[in-house]
Design a protein around this motif. Structure first.
Motif, PDB file in Angstrom:
ATOM      1  N   THR A  87     -18.984   8.253  27.795  1.00  0.00           N
ATOM      2  CA  THR A  87     -19.698   8.856  26.671  1.00  0.00           C
ATOM      3  C   THR A  87     -18.713   9.496  25.692  1.00  0.00           C
ATOM      4  N   ALA A  88     -17.418   9.505  26.053  1.00  0.00           N
ATOM      5  CA  ALA A  88     -16.422  10.070  25.131  1.00  0.00           C
ATOM      6  C   ALA A  88     -16.437   9.263  23.835  1.00  0.00           C
ATOM      7  N   VAL A  89     -16.316   9.958  22.704  1.00  0.00           N
ATOM      8  CA  VAL A  89     -16.309   9.286  21.402  1.00  0.00           C
ATOM      9  C   VAL A  89     -14.856   9.080  20.987  1.00  0.00           C
ATOM     10  N   LEU A  90     -14.438   7.797  20.977  1.00  0.00           N
ATOM     11  CA  LEU A  90     -13.032   7.476  20.735  1.00  0.00           C
ATOM     12  C   LEU A  90     -12.672   7.553  19.261  1.00  0.00           C
ATOM     13  N   TRP A  91     -13.670   7.423  18.405  1.00  0.00           N
ATOM     14  CA  TRP A  91     -13.418   7.378  16.957  1.00  0.00           C
ATOM     15  C   TRP A  91     -14.539   8.098  16.251  1.00  0.00           C
ATOM     16  N   ASP A  92     -14.207   9.149  15.503  1.00  0.00           N
ATOM     17  CA  ASP A  92     -15.228   9.939  14.815  1.00  0.00           C
ATOM     18  C   ASP A  92     -14.646  10.405  13.489  1.00  0.00           C
ATOM     19  N   LEU A  93     -15.141   9.822  12.399  1.00  0.00           N
ATOM     20  CA  LEU A  93     -14.586  10.137  11.077  1.00  0.00           C
ATOM     21  C   LEU A  93     -14.857  11.581  10.679  1.00  0.00           C
ATOM     22  N   ASP A  94     -15.736  12.291  11.399  1.00  0.00           N
ATOM     23  CA  ASP A  94     -15.990  13.687  11.073  1.00  0.00           C
ATOM     24  C   ASP A  94     -14.962  14.616  11.705  1.00  0.00           C
TER      25      ASP A  94
END
Lengths: 278, 203
Positions: B176-183
């Motif tokens: 569930t880790a978010v590898l890419w988050d533009l925020d």
């Protein structure tokens, strides 16, 4: 103040100086494919260098303005038609409120750059308003009916860069010219290569005499630059353009000078390219 | 020993002997903050140094980098990320069969390995993780769509797909880790040199 997209033609995207500084996160540089034409467009309308413009491939773009402003079109011989009147190329043009502006199909060149004084006020993504072709980072491609906010940037005066010269494309050999036979390097610097229709803002795919490797095996992937001429085992070169990936897996025989990369950006499918050592 | 390869007028390609040396050089060049250096691309045996020719030159960057003394690469300095994984990937049993071990053993090896994010390049936020002691072939036929968060193996690498994408890696789990988050200020969760630890969690 805003610009309304009435029609886009084959391909219109916002482009600026791209997003350097993020390559270690896997983010491609993107930015205008023909940087010289991009710089001229901004200088003509008095925008600071690096201001976002519309990059219009093979014409067909039609827009309208809700207020008077100054615009310029550079890069190809496409005509800028303002209210039905063709305007001289590579020059700043005043348009009145409600004016409809069309970019015609170029006879020479591929990518036209339409700058509007004040720039486009769409949000930046990682410091840039460029739409990246492979990673999809940046503003959505403009579509008919979209309204793009303009400005407000202070007008500046800067010299307009010169138009590019003709002749073969200047390259510097390397970083991996030692992966090729001496005959292949000689062929690369003397033969004619044809731009194939599979080309885009990621890379120009060329057809021509094979450029055989002097080695067997695989080169581990490594960082690549705009203008790098990568040669896969099939010997058909790919010239990386602004939207190139961060790394490439095949040896790069040579790198185009920045000016040569700008000229390559205007090469249409079927065009013949020749390379010369700089 | 760093070798410098000509790479046009807006970059220098520095080549070293192995990945450890490349990561050490990358860390040293990054820390040096050389004027006019705009981007760094570490890879398996190279670091590409992109520069602004209006500020500096390939020659100046080459001599400045030659003067750096890359220390031995420190994984701790680059930070550590723990990634929770549900080990229920469609290729988990196949990987176990290929290695001739149990599924539990694959999970134990994957969670017991000190992985290092070596370099990116496949897609924004993707990292090739090294440290594994086994070699797993890619799938013979790539999948056309792999969901973001899928944890995979290929060759000696492990990796987590940051976006829905096609791919040929053997999938052993999902996170569930978010590898890419533009925020985020640094959108990529993993950057080169970072230590990565996978932790098994219940679904």
């Amino acid at each position: 103040m805003s610009l309304r997209i009435l029609r886009t033609g084959p391909l219109v995207v916002l482009k600026d100086a791209g997003r350097p500084g993020h390559a270690h996160q896997g983010v491609p540089p993107s930015g205008a494919v023909d940087r010289g034409a991009f710089a001229r467009a901004n200088a003509l309308v008095g925008n600071p260098p690096g201001t976002a413009v519309l990059e219009c491939t093979l014409g067909g773009l039609r827009v309208s303005f809700d207020e008077p402003t100054t615009i310029a079109l550079t890069g190809t011989d496409a005509a800028l038609i303002v209210g039905g009147t063709p305007i001289a190329l590579e020059t700043a043009t005043e348009v009145h409120a409600g004016a409809t502006v069309t970019v015609s199909m170029p006879k020479r060149g591929l990518r036209s750059y339409l700058a509007v004084r004040g720039g486009f006020g769409v949000p930046e993504v990682l410091g840039s308003r460029s739409t990246d072709r492979i990673a999809g980072i940046g503003p959505a491609k403009p579509a008919a009916g979209d309204v793009l906010p303009i400005g407000p940037l202070e007008a500046v005066t800067s010299p307009v860069p010169a138009l590019p010269a003709d002749g073969p494309l200047e390259v510097d050999l390397g970083p991996r010219d030692d992966w090729f036979t001496a005959a292949a390097v000689k062929t690369f610097l003397s033969a004619a290569f044809t731009v194939t229709p599979a080309s885009d803002s990621v890379g120009l795919r060329l057809d021509g005499p094979a450029l055989p490797w002097a080695r067997t095996g695989e080169l581990p992937s490594e960082g690549v630059v705009r203008g790098a001429v990568q040669v896969p085992p099939d010997g058909k070169p790919i010239v990386f353009q602004a939207d190139h990936p961060v790394t490439g897996g095949y040896p790069v025989i040579a790198v185009l000078t920045p000016e040569a990369a700008d000229r390559a950006a205007q090469a249409r499918p079927g065009a013949t390219l020749r390379f010369v050592a700089g | 020993m760093t070798r410098f390869l000509r790479c046009g007028r807006e970059a220098v390609l520095a080549e070293v002997d192995d990945l450890e040396a490349a990561l050490a050089l990358y860390a040293a060049v990054r820390a040096a903050g050389l004027p006019g250096v705009v981007d760094l691309v570490p890879a398996a045996r190279t670091v590409l140094i992109r520069l602004d020719p209006g500020v500096t030159s390939p020659e100046a960057v080459r001599s400045a980098v030659a003067g750096l003394e890359p220390g031995s690469f420190s994984r701790v300095a680059a930070g550590t990320v723990e990634i929770p994984v549900v080990y229920d990937g469609p290729d988990l049993a196949g990987v176990a069969g290929h290695l001739g071990v149990s599924v539990d053993e694959v999970v134990a090896r994957h969670t017991g390995t000190q992985w290092t994010m070596a370099f990116g390049g496949f897609a924004p936020g993707f990292g090739y993780l090294v440290g594994g002691e086994w070699d797993v072939p890619r799938r013979e036929s790539p999948r056309t769509r792999i969901p973001a968060g899928s944890v995979g193996l290929a060759g000696r690498f492990s990796g987590v797909y940051p976006h829905d994408s096609p791919g040929g890696w053997q999938l052993i789990g999902r996170t569930t880790a978010v590898l890419w988050d533009l925020d985020r200020s640094e959108p990529a969760l993993l950057v080169p040199g970072m230590r990565v630890i996978f932790k098994a969690v219940a679904r």
